[in-house]
Design a protein around this motif. Sequence first.
Motif, PDB file in Angstrom:
ATOM      1  N   ASN A 780       0.812  -1.210   0.000  1.00 33.64           N
ATOM      2  CA  ASN A 780       0.000   0.000   0.000  1.00 33.64           C
ATOM      3  C   ASN A 780       0.845   1.260   0.000  1.00 33.64           C
ATOM      4  O   ASN A 780       0.421   2.299  -0.523  1.00 33.64           O
ATOM      5  N   ASP A 781       2.050   1.196   0.565  1.00 31.28           N
ATOM      6  CA  ASP A 781       2.949   2.352   0.501  1.00 31.28           C
ATOM      7  C   ASP A 781       3.355   2.655  -0.938  1.00 31.28           C
ATOM      8  O   ASP A 781       3.683   3.804  -1.270  1.00 31.28           O
ATOM      9  N   HIS A 782       3.370   1.642  -1.809  1.00 30.81           N
ATOM     10  CA  HIS A 782       3.733   1.856  -3.214  1.00 30.81           C
ATOM     11  C   HIS A 782       2.595   2.494  -4.009  1.00 30.81           C
ATOM     12  O   HIS A 782       2.817   2.905  -5.156  1.00 30.81           O
ATOM     13  N   ASN A 789       2.127   7.059  -4.211  1.00 31.70           N
ATOM     14  CA  ASN A 789       3.339   6.246  -4.125  1.00 31.70           C
ATOM     15  C   ASN A 789       4.313   6.909  -3.154  1.00 31.70           C
ATOM     16  O   ASN A 789       5.309   7.522  -3.543  1.00 31.70           O
ATOM     17  N   ILE A 790       4.020   6.768  -1.880  1.00 30.92           N
ATOM     18  CA  ILE A 790       4.899   7.387  -0.889  1.00 30.92           C
ATOM     19  C   ILE A 790       6.216   6.622  -0.772  1.00 30.92           C
ATOM     20  O   ILE A 790       7.228   7.192  -0.372  1.00 30.92           O
ATOM     21  N   ALA A 791       6.216   5.349  -1.146  1.00 27.59           N
ATOM     22  CA  ALA A 791       7.478   4.595  -1.119  1.00 27.59           C
ATOM     23  C   ALA A 791       8.494   5.209  -2.067  1.00 27.59           C
ATOM     24  O   ALA A 791       9.683   5.282  -1.756  1.00 27.59           O
ATOM     25  N   ALA A 792       8.042   5.644  -3.239  1.00 30.51           N
ATOM     26  CA  ALA A 792       8.948   6.282  -4.185  1.00 30.51           C
ATOM     27  C   ALA A 792       9.478   7.594  -3.629  1.00 30.51           C
ATOM     28  O   ALA A 792      10.654   7.949  -3.830  1.00 30.51           O
ATOM     29  N   VAL A 793       8.643   8.328  -2.925  1.00 27.25           N
ATOM     30  CA  VAL A 793       9.091   9.573  -2.309  1.00 27.25           C
ATOM     31  C   VAL A 793      10.147   9.281  -1.252  1.00 27.25           C
ATOM     32  O   VAL A 793      11.155   9.987  -1.132  1.00 27.25           O
ATOM     33  N   MET A 799      14.962   8.373   2.730  1.00 27.86           N
ATOM     34  CA  MET A 799      14.476   7.863   4.007  1.00 27.86           C
ATOM     35  C   MET A 799      15.064   6.500   4.338  1.00 27.86           C
ATOM     36  O   MET A 799      15.115   6.109   5.506  1.00 27.86           O
ATOM     37  N   ASP A 800      15.517   5.764   3.305  1.00 27.94           N
ATOM     38  CA  ASP A 800      16.100   4.446   3.543  1.00 27.94           C
ATOM     39  C   ASP A 800      17.630   4.498   3.630  1.00 27.94           C
ATOM     40  O   ASP A 800      18.277   3.447   3.625  1.00 27.94           O
ATOM     41  N   ARG A 801      18.189   5.680   3.682  1.00 27.84           N
ATOM     42  CA  ARG A 801      19.649   5.800   3.788  1.00 27.84           C
ATOM     43  C   ARG A 801      20.014   6.955   4.729  1.00 27.84           C
ATOM     44  O   ARG A 801      20.867   7.785   4.439  1.00 27.84           O
ATOM     45  N   MET A 802      19.344   6.972   5.850  1.00 28.98           N
ATOM     46  CA  MET A 802      19.609   7.998   6.842  1.00 28.98           C
ATOM     47  C   MET A 802      20.995   7.822   7.467  1.00 28.98           C
ATOM     48  O   MET A 802      21.429   6.698   7.738  1.00 28.98           O
ATOM     49  N   LEU A 803      21.657   8.939   7.686  1.00 30.95           N
ATOM     50  CA  LEU A 803      22.967   8.966   8.326  1.00 30.95           C
ATOM     51  C   LEU A 803      22.828   9.660   9.682  1.00 30.95           C
ATOM     52  O   LEU A 803      22.072  10.624   9.823  1.00 30.95           O
ATOM     53  N   HIS A 804      23.565   9.149  10.639  1.00 37.65           N
ATOM     54  CA  HIS A 804      23.433   9.629  12.017  1.00 37.65           C
ATOM     55  C   HIS A 804      24.698  10.383  12.444  1.00 37.65           C
ATOM     56  O   HIS A 804      25.824  10.008  12.080  1.00 37.65           O
TER      57      HIS A 804
END
Length: 1021
Positions: A780-782, A789-793, A799-804
């Motif tokens: 559903n995120d896609h 398509n919030i997954a694409a956003v 959002m899948d490569r956050m650095l700390h």
Amino acid sequence: MTYWESTEPGAGRRSPRADAVTDARVLDLSGTWRFRLAPTAAGTGEAFLGADFDASGWDEIRVPSHWVLEEITPLAGGPARSLLGTAEGPLYTNTAYPIPLDPPRVSTENPTGDYRLVFDVPADFGAAVLRFQGVDSCAKVWLNGRELGWSSGSRLPFEFDAPVEAGRNVLAVRVHRWSSGTYLEDQDMWWLPGIFREVELIARPEGAIDDHTVHADYDAATGLGTLRVEASTAATVEIPELGIRMPAGETATVAVAPWSADSPRLYRGTLSTAGESVELAIGFRTVAIVDGVFTVNGRAVVFRGVNRHEHHPRTGRTLDRETMLSDILMMKRANVDAVRTSHYPPHPEFLRLCDEYGLWVVAECDLETHGFIYAGWEGNPPAEPVWRDALMDRLRRTVERDKNHPSIVVWSLANESWVGETFGDMRRWLDERDPSRTVLYERDPSYRDSDFSSLMYPSLELLELIGRREEPRGGRVGMHGLVFDGSAPPVPASARSAPGEVSEADDERRRGLPFLLVEYAHAQGNGPGSLSDYWRIIRAHERLCGAFVWEWIDHGFTAVDDSGGEHIMHGDDVDYEPRGGRFGLHGLVFSDRTPTPGLVELAKAHEPFLITIDVDGVGGVEIANDRHSADTADIRWRWSLSEAGVEVAAGDLDVLPLAAGMRAQLPLPARVRALARADVGDPSVLTIEAVLADDARWAPAGHVLAWSQAELASAASWPHVPAVTLDRRVAASAPSVATAGSILHLGPGEFDAGTGRIRRLGALVLDGPSLDLHRAPTENDHGQGETNNIAAVWVKTGMDRMLHRVDAVEVADAMISVRGRTAPAAHPHAARWSMTWRVDADDARALVLDVVVDFEGPWVDTPYQHRDIWVPRVGLLFALPGAAAEVEWLGRGPGETYRDSFEGSRFGRWRSSIDAMQTPYPVPQENGNHVQTRRLRVSGDGIPDLRVDGMPEFDFTARRWTSLDLQRAQKPHELRDSGRVWLNLDAGQQGIGSASVGPALPERYRMPRERTTWSLRLSAG
């Protein structure tokens, strides 16, 4: 033009007639046939028709079956094998045709199966009819070298007079994968050719009953049923239980119990001549729309429904009775009482079971032309006179076969076939042939030929307006329903509106119709959300006569990979274009019929009894019987009281039988008030259940139909969202922070002095936490395409490569405070956070962690479309030793829960292995979350237990792989044990919604991107 490209429906066939269980001799021709696949419609030629043709070198194939699911010789040659996963095998599309859009022609490349059966007929068999229950998509038939005729209409039976000979007979059938009928069967499913339902030779003795029609009306005011059975020949009607014996065509009026889905009362009898007797299963009921409300037997009906394709992961649309019955039993146990036969007539045995077990049925004609949307609907068959006979034939065959089933209360003309004059012809024919049922067609925005206003996948807000008959006037039709946006105002009544246009009169009429939600809540992957929200609206408005979830079962096939492991194959696993991808995996049950968490949630939303517990003041319980017609005499009412998730008392409630539609008020049991304690530190929870008092045909005694809970100590009933209060007391004798090299010591905790990460809690080795804002996207995120398509956003904005970054590790006041920033590369948006550790004021063996998260930056997907970015979760991620194996928690369970999908899960104390907590979605995605958790314990051999207490609540997820692992995996077997257990302890995670087809996730179920604070108490030992 060749017959397989003709717009005619067939030739040489007998007139359609009612499906019947008869005592006439029936020779079942199912079994092993000979088969050869050819690349074109010419098949293998004409030689196979001959009586002496040698087919010993041909493949053997089961009938019924789909050849694309059997082991046969492929077109390219070589040994016989399964075609699964190849372009010659099953193909899945949603809307697009798998052939060029050039009606009624098809490509020369047209895989064609030649079938041959040699069978014996007894000498005294006599005249016979050859019946095919279902052949996809077009077939020509020869018997003993003589051509009988041909037919299209895959999910519908066809019959020929069969001049069989005593002794040896040869039946030859040529089946084309593609035909003109393909253009009428674009129904969001796998394309599965073959003789997939039974083939039967039925004796026709002298005086045989070719057809019969049952009329069985019910007068709710008098309790009388009126029965008339029409027959094609002089016959006798006998219903022993009712004392009826009369000639066919006559009428009897007697006192009866009516048929409904919750009281499926059937009266058994026979229709007989000297030569044949046909079984009758009579259900008396009257269907009517009264003042804009859909009723049966004088009472409003609200369909608690699902859409149902026929599917089995190994045999496709070839189903046996046991599989059909298992579907119905699962539906009944999940409080499903209605089925839309999307998008074609099912096997007739399924409808017989619906009659017996009690399901309302919306029976749909075998018609969908959705693929014409790619031509702007140019040439759409319902709008082209040359197709009229084919469309009318499909409707007649649907109605004539299934007309005697009391479970069918609505005829559906088609699905997603836009508009055309032929729909008016179909409706007029139905009005004459069967005025006893209502008629549905959802896609025409004028609804001229429909007794219902309807729609697919509206938002909650729009459904509320529709319930109040306040939806905006006018609108337009999009891919999945009417969009009320004022872009197409109604045509004035003085103007003649064309098909697809809406006149003022049409618009006014539509507003007065009952509303049927034919599809909603797309159950693809982890979902759907908001089921209970939809049902709160449906129950509030008498106009809304129910809703059908899309859909019942995942359409996946069991496949074997190169290493011999099984997995579920979906459309993307076939190297063919166009393909519908994994869109076919959209069921409330997995392909193997294992229930999904969505089915648990649906059972709660569909409850036939509404139980409200009032713990304020004197307290009490209200019970409402929301059944259609049955009272509650078959129900036992139970209560139980638990403290900290442990049952401390239980008993029965004394409830007099409630008639359908009635309510009762009861006081809380005296023992409940005496036992409930407000000082235990954990909730005292009262649970009330409605269970079957005795065994029913569809479930054993004790099966739960409805339940409700309330927390007595806080006088709060669920669903609720508690206020978060932070307890920041520090113990008066709290130890100070000690430093030893690169290690900070605080109470039972050891921390890295440079990063502030905890390395040890007591004797437990762990690592973390990191701020976690991401999740592996759900289906559903896609969204659908680029819509929602919030997954694409998330991917575009990192959002899948956050650095700390750690900005400071501060030691003061017997606390360790860590401050930092989490952000993706290339973007200015970020989350600033602080994590403060201190020794618990009441237990020096425990640490309290206070977390504060603030968001900074634009948080839009710059430089793309400047859409606001939704944060999937706000939480913490810890790494635990791989030995961690078991979880026990106090909160919602036992299955996964989310912000918009938790009401079907009870509050209690639950245990599970970490491995069992993973929901095995065939496409890996976010799963296994648990909301409203008060307490958590993670344990394993050789390691101390980790205990987490919410202050007051948190979400948690535990698994052996990370969210990024989930995101990257294409199949479940690609997920590997990382050697650690990854534990999320979150302030919250966004809901799951239904955006793979439906509306965007409602705002209230998103994670607010605002200052977020939460606290946890952690200890080990």
